[in-house]
Write a protein that holds these residues in place. Structure first.
Motif: not given
Length: 172
Positions: A83, A87, A113, A116, A118, A121
């Motif tokens: 991961t 990222e 993205i 993920l 996140n 991000l």
């Protein structure tokens, strides 16, 4: 146990030294030395494939070799396993393509993205996409407030640049 510890430290030192040497070749435009060293058995033993790919990418970026940059990003995105690696490479590729105004690549990367999970991000990339690709100026006031309270000079520079782009976007 002591021998394992010593071997581990020596291995880390050699790895660090090899990376530094390769980065110096890039910075000094010593292309032949870089090509020879990056392909060497020593490099392949000391560095992970991801580290080697990152150094190749840095070389292409430093030399502004757009064809090879795109090829390297494609390879690294495909080969990213962890991961953290995903990222890292998605962010780096996204920022490259957003500043190149490559809308199609940005959309593709935003899709990856999102997978993920996140949020920071994703928010960062969507903000860049909105300001740079879509030419939005909707974030100005919030970013000006953030600029006033920001203590990190690097972050201040980024905020100031993005604020200036938004003024430009509204022809002001």
């Amino acid at each position: 146990i002591l021998i394992i510890f010593i071997v581990s430290i020596i291995s880390q030192l050699l790895k660090h030294q090899r990376k530094n040497k390769l980065m110096l070749y890039i910075q000094n435009n010593e292309h032949q030395q870089f090509e020879k060293a990056i392909k060497s058995l020593t490099t392949k033993v000391l560095l992970t494939p991801y580290d080697i790919d990152s150094l190749l990418l840095n070389n292409y970026l430093y030399n502004n070799d757009k064809k090879m940059i795109e090829k390297q990003y494609t390879q690294m995105i495909k080969n990213a396993v962890t991961t953290r690696q995903k990222e890292q490479i998605y962010l780096q590729a996204f920022e490259y393509y957003v500043y190149e105004n490559n809308k199609n690549q940005c959309i593709l990367l935003l899709t990856q993205i999102k997978q993920l999970d996140n949020k920071d991000l994703l928010n960062h990339c969507e903000l860049l996409y909105d300001i740079i690709i879509l030419k939005s100026s909707n974030h100005k006031e919030n970013m000006i407030k953030n600029l006033e309270s920001c203590h990190d000079s690097y972050q201040k520079g980024i905020l100031a640049y993005l604020i200036s782009l938004q003024y430009k976007n509204e022809n002001n």
